[in-house]
Structures are given as structure tokens and as C-alpha cells.
Design an enzyme around this catalytic site. Structure first.
Site, PDB file in Angstrom:
ATOM      1  N   ASP A  13      18.910 109.525  17.845  1.00  0.00           N
ATOM      2  CA  ASP A  13      17.479 109.315  17.582  1.00  0.00           C
ATOM      3  C   ASP A  13      16.606 110.424  18.147  1.00  0.00           C
ATOM      4  OD1 ASP A  13      18.199 106.783  16.452  1.00  0.00           O
ATOM      5  OD2 ASP A  13      18.411 106.063  18.500  1.00  0.00           O
ATOM      6  N   LYS A  16      16.657 114.364  14.546  1.00  0.00           N
ATOM      7  CA  LYS A  16      17.501 115.368  13.876  1.00  0.00           C
ATOM      8  C   LYS A  16      17.136 115.479  12.403  1.00  0.00           C
ATOM      9  CE  LYS A  16      21.241 113.140  14.989  1.00  0.00           C
ATOM     10  NZ  LYS A  16      20.734 112.214  16.004  1.00  0.00           N
ATOM     11  N   GLY A  40      19.997 106.384  10.899  1.00  0.00           N
ATOM     12  CA  GLY A  40      18.750 106.200  10.166  1.00  0.00           C
ATOM     13  C   GLY A  40      17.889 107.425  10.434  1.00  0.00           C
ATOM     14  N   HIS A  41      17.884 108.361   9.510  1.00  0.00           N
ATOM     15  CA  HIS A  41      17.124 109.603   9.703  1.00  0.00           C
ATOM     16  C   HIS A  41      15.747 109.459   9.064  1.00  0.00           C
ATOM     17  CE1 HIS A  41      21.008 112.120  10.390  1.00  0.00           C
ATOM     18  NE2 HIS A  41      20.743 111.283  11.364  1.00  0.00           N
ATOM     19  N   GLN A 221      24.174 110.551  14.852  1.00  0.00           N
ATOM     20  CA  GLN A 221      24.454 110.141  16.228  1.00  0.00           C
ATOM     21  C   GLN A 221      24.291 111.352  17.161  1.00  0.00           C
ATOM     22  OE1 GLN A 221      26.791 108.814  13.663  1.00  0.00           O
ATOM     23  NE2 GLN A 221      25.185 107.324  13.562  1.00  0.00           N
TER      24      GLN A 221
HETATM   25  P1  IMP Z   1      28.442 102.109  16.074  1.00  0.00           P
HETATM   26  O1  IMP Z   1      28.258 103.534  15.710  1.00  0.00           O
HETATM   27  O2  IMP Z   1      27.741 101.150  15.143  1.00  0.00           O
HETATM   28  O3  IMP Z   1      29.891 101.733  16.275  1.00  0.00           O
HETATM   29  O4  IMP Z   1      27.736 101.838  17.510  1.00  0.00           O
HETATM   30  C1  IMP Z   1      28.266 102.380  18.711  1.00  0.00           C
HETATM   31  C2  IMP Z   1      27.128 102.795  19.643  1.00  0.00           C
HETATM   32  O5  IMP Z   1      26.444 103.921  19.103  1.00  0.00           O
HETATM   33  C3  IMP Z   1      26.068 101.713  19.853  1.00  0.00           C
HETATM   34  O6  IMP Z   1      25.580 101.803  21.174  1.00  0.00           O
HETATM   35  C4  IMP Z   1      24.973 102.109  18.874  1.00  0.00           C
HETATM   36  O7  IMP Z   1      23.694 101.641  19.265  1.00  0.00           O
HETATM   37  C5  IMP Z   1      25.052 103.631  18.957  1.00  0.00           C
HETATM   38  N1  IMP Z   1      24.601 104.283  17.726  1.00  0.00           N
HETATM   39  C6  IMP Z   1      25.239 104.360  16.550  1.00  0.00           C
HETATM   40  N2  IMP Z   1      24.520 105.039  15.651  1.00  0.00           N
HETATM   41  C7  IMP Z   1      23.396 105.413  16.276  1.00  0.00           C
HETATM   42  C8  IMP Z   1      22.262 106.184  15.869  1.00  0.00           C
HETATM   43  O8  IMP Z   1      22.137 106.659  14.737  1.00  0.00           O
HETATM   44  N3  IMP Z   1      21.291 106.365  16.829  1.00  0.00           N
HETATM   45  C9  IMP Z   1      21.410 105.870  18.083  1.00  0.00           C
HETATM   46  N4  IMP Z   1      22.452 105.165  18.503  1.00  0.00           N
HETATM   47  C10 IMP Z   1      23.440 104.935  17.613  1.00  0.00           C
END
Ligand code: IMP
Length: 447
Positions: A13, A16, A40-41, A221
Site C-alpha cells: 500500500d 505503487k 488493490g492499486h 504487495q
Molecule cells: P495474502 O496475500 O492474502 O495471503 O495475505 C497475507 C498477508 O499479506 C496479510 O497480512 C495481508 O494483509 C497482506 N497483504 C496481501 N496483499 C496485500 C496488499 O496488497 N497490501 C497490503 N497488504 C497485503
């Protein structure tokens, strides 16, 4: 033309999408290299706001091509909704390709994701990861176990049936699985809908390089959520690093010209896991409110805190950042002082300067040591106008001091400073950073 990689330098977040969208102005292809609908961009092109989940910023400009790359896991039904919604809003302006190698996220994976995170939390309330429950981890796990279904395989009914049969066998313990026959029918149908876009994307990118066309590799991420180098197990299941961007696109390392690390002027984290510079109370709420720090995918409030230079140095080394993009500096405006974490103190009295402890529990218990820098004034309309016309020289003096401090302390030149969500609310600083090439990596920056 160059190949530039955009990498999150914190916990995700970092805006990017905004940087990737700005870089797309001088590129032909923008490639998402990892993750799936967990991302979510948020991007503000002229005329509105869009949130991209499984498509790259390349779809927003008529002259660029968006690619959803081989390193991704794609939920085809959600992708269809995303495409239709963008079309309805009139924002689907570029064309797009979907890698035939990207893996398919199935409803089974989403059910498994929720079931597994609930299991962790039942065994130990502090051990739930707080995943996005979008099926990311289970889809990557099936990829590794070689049970996965790839996007290119949706055109082969016999193969879809065979893989579903295997997947249902391995997931018998899960509750409320949908009917396999119905799922097969829906997959074949959505496969037909997506088919005109599904193809081998690596040869397209190799040809682009031969022709000298610009490519942006858009990470999702962030480095600190990397499966191996992040805060394991509080991580995502992909490699959102510059190394991961290569696997996730099919490009070799020699073609990379720049690796741009994106960091906010402060820090946020969604989900559980270590976050030493997290602040509670009024200061944290202020950042959350002014920064609109609520998940673009799940709507969850983001935990907020101060910029952490230990993690920035770590991310810089891990990814080979050639420059930084500092975003959302307007959110900090109006503070008298801005704290920055410069090192960690550990329980035994030792200090860490450029890497966190490997174990999450130890990481969680470090004491951050702060320096405070003078704050800068609010971003008035007049200041925004001046920035739009004059660029970097119009940045408030105190903010310039903050930027210089971050650059010196991290050893990475700051190339972009973003001061608002709109396209164009970004200034570019001297790319040569004191005469040194961006390729030289960990060098101090000076004017
Ligand atoms: P997953 O990617 O859904 O398996 O989540 C694993 C961890 O990564 C969790 O703590 C999510 O909140 C975090 N996470 C996954 N995608 C994002 C993102 O796009 N932004 C921020 N945190 C993320």
C-alpha cells in the site's frame, strides 16, 4: 527505452499503482509480476478513480499494453467483473494480455484460505495471519505441488476435469465446496470469455526489448511481505521483490535498468505481524484519516506508524533499489515534527541498523530509536500549483530536508516525490543524484 521495476519497500500500500501509472506514460508494456486479487492499486487518471486488482496500470492508457504476468495467480470470475467494470467506467483504454502460465485461483482456494487462517487463530489467537482470504496462499501452494490449473489450460475441457478431480480429492476436508460439475462449466465459460487475451507473454516482452520499447514491471504487495525475506509467517505467498519480478515476467536480470523502491513518508501495515514503528492513539488515527488508510481490497483499517529506515535499508539491499519514490508526503504536512526510526535496539542491548531480526517474535520486540525532523507546511492550492509549474524547486524547505535525510540515511537517491493521488501530483528530482549513475546502487545522495 528502459526496463524499470517498481517494488513496494514497506508492508504494501505504498502507492505503487500511482508510480507505475506515471511511468507508464513512457512505456509500451506494464507487467504485473506477482500476487492476484489480494492487491488493490488505486489510481486517479483524469476523470475519476480506479482500483486495479488483477490488471496492470497499462490498461489505462491507449498507447500502452497491460500484461498480467506468469508470476500471478488469477481469479477468473473476479477478473471478468474487473474488466466489465473498467469498460463501463470508460477506463479500459489500453489493450491487455493475460499470461497462459498464470495460475487459476478457484473458489476452493478461497475456502481453504479462510479455513486455514481460522485454524491458525483457533490454535493460537495471535497466530492468524489476517490474509485477504482471496485464496492466494493455497493457489500458490497448489502451483508448487503441481496440482494447479493454468490460465492457458482453461481451453482444454478434459484437462480442467482432470485437475479439478485431483484438487477435490486433496481438499475433501474443506467445508461447503461447490459442485465440481458446475464449477467446471463456469470455468470453461469464463475461459472462453478471457481467451482472446490469453497468450504466451514472454516472447512479446523479449521482442519489445529487441525493439527498444519501454517496459515497467509492476510489483504488488512488498519486500517485507516476501515469502522468504519478509516477516515469515506473516507474509504473502509470492516473491514481491526485484528477483521475483524476473521470475514473474520471464525477463533475465541483465535487461533491468532501474529498480524503484516505493515508500510512503510514513508506514502502514494490514493484517497481523511485526510493525515496530506502529503508533497508537491520536497520531496513528491522524495518519489513518488523512492518508485514507483503509484497504483497497478488503476495506480493513490499516495499522499506521512512522517511516522505518532500518527496513528501508534492508529493502534497498534486498532489491538493489537504484532510486526511491517517496509518496503521500502531503499526509504528513502540518505536523510540527516528523519522527523517523533510524535503528533498532534489541533486548540484549545490541543494535540493528540495516536489517530486522529473522524471527518474527524477536522482530516484534525490538525498540525503535527515533530522530525527529522539522515538519513542513500544508499543501495549499497555491503550493500545488507551484509544484505543477516549477517542479522540485517549489518543495517546502523542510520537506527537502526530509527527502535529503532519507536519501543520505538509506544511501538511495530519491527520484520521485508524490504529494497527492492525482496523476501528475508527483515531482521528479535529479535522476543523476549528484552525478552518480542510478545503477551504482548504495551510494549517498547529495544535491
Ligand atoms: P495474502 O496475500 O492474502 O495471503 O495475505 C497475507 C498477508 O499479506 C496479510 O497480512 C495481508 O494483509 C497482506 N497483504 C496481501 N496483499 C496485500 C496488499 O496488497 N497490501 C497490503 N497488504 C497485503
Amino acid at each position: 527505452m528502459s526496463v524499470r521495476v517498481v517494488i513496494g519497500a514497506q508492508f504494501g500500500d505504498e502507492a505503487k499503482g500511482k508510480i507505475s501509472d506515471e511511468l507508464a506514460a513512457t512505456a509500451r508494456y506494464v507487467v504485473r509480476t506477482s500476487g492476484g486479487p489480494n492487491a488493490g492499486h488505486t489510481i486517479h487518471p483524469p476523470g475519476g478513480k480506479v482500483v486495479l486488482h488483477q490488471l496492470s496500470a497499462g490498461v489505462l492508457r491507449p498507447e500502452t499494453v497491460g500484461i498480467s504476468g506468469p508470476g500471478m495467480v488469477i481469479e477468473p470470475f473476479k477478473l471478468r467483473t474487473e474488466i466489465e467494470e473498467l469498460e463501463r467506467q470508460g477506463f479500459l483504454r489500453g489493450s491487455f494480455y493475460l499470461s497462459d502460465r498464470a495460475h487459476v485461483i478457484l473458489p476452493l482456494h478461497e475456502i481453504q484460505d479462510g479455513w486455514e487462517d481460522d485454524l491458525r487463530a483457533r490454535k493460537n489467537p495471535g497466530a492468524g495471519l489476517g490474509t485477504t482470504r482471496r485464496g492466494i496462499g493455497p493457489a500458490y501452494a497448489d502451483r508448487t505441488a503441481r496440482f494447479g490449473l493454468r490460465l492457458g489450460e482453461l481451453a482444454r475441457p478434459d484437462l480442467v476435469a482432470e485437475r479439478l478431480g485431483l484438487l477435490y480429492e486433496t481438499k475433501r476436508h474443506l467445508p461447503d465446496l461447490p459442485s465440481m460439475e458446475k464449477l467446471k462449466g463456469r470455468l470453461l465459460e469464463v475461459g472462453q470469455y478471457l481467451a482472446p487475451h490469453i497468450r504466451a507473454v514472454e516472447p512479446i516482452l523479449w521482442t519489445a526489448i529487441e525493439r527498444g520499447e519501454g517496459i515497467v514491471l509492476e510489483g504488488a504487495q512488498s519486500a517485507l511481505l516476501d515469502l522468504d525475506f519478509g516477516t515469515y509467517p506473516y507474509v504473502t505467498s509470492s516473491h514481491p521483490t526485484s528477483a521475483g519480478a524476473l521470475i514473474g515476467s520471464g525477463l533475465p536480470p541483465q535487461v533491468i535498468d532501474e529498480v524503484i523502491g516505493v515508500a510512503k513518508g510514513y508506514a502502514t501495515r494490514v493484517g497481523t505481524g511485526p510493525f515496530p514503528t506502529e503508533v497508537q492513539g491520536e497520531a496513528g488515527e491522524r495518519l489513518q484519516r488523512l492518508g485514507g488508510e483503509f484497504g483497497a481490497t478488503t476495506g480493513r483499517p490499516r495499522r499506521c506508524g512512522w517511516l522505518d529506515l532500518v527496513l528501508l535499508r534492508y529493502a534497498a539491499r534486498l532489491n538493489g533499489f537504484t532510486s526511491l519514490a517517496l509518496t503521500k508526503v502531503d499526509v504528513l504536512a502540518g505536523l510540527t515534527e516528523v519522527p523517523i526510526c533510524v535503528e533498532y535496539r534489541l533486548a540484549d542491548g545490541s543494535r540493528l541498523y540495516d536489517r530486522p531480526p529473522t524471527a518474527a517474535e524477536e522482530f516484534q520486540s525490538v525498540t525503535p530509536v527515533y530522530e525527529t525532523l522539522p515538519g513542513w507546511p500544508e499543501f495549499t492550492d497555491r503550493l500545488r500549483e507551484r509544484l505543477a509549474h516549477e517542479g522540485a524547486p517549489a518543495l517546502p524547505r523542510e520537506l527537502r530536508g526530509f527527502i535529503e535525510y532519507v536519501a543520505h540515511a538509506s544511501g538511495i537517491p530519491v527520484q520521485f516525490v508524490a504529494y497527492g493521488p492525482d496523476r501528475g501530483a508527483t515531482v521528479r528530482l535529479d535522476r543523476r543524484a549528484g552525478g552518480r549513475s542510478l545503477r551504482s546502487g548504495l551510494v549517498p545522495w547529495s544535491h
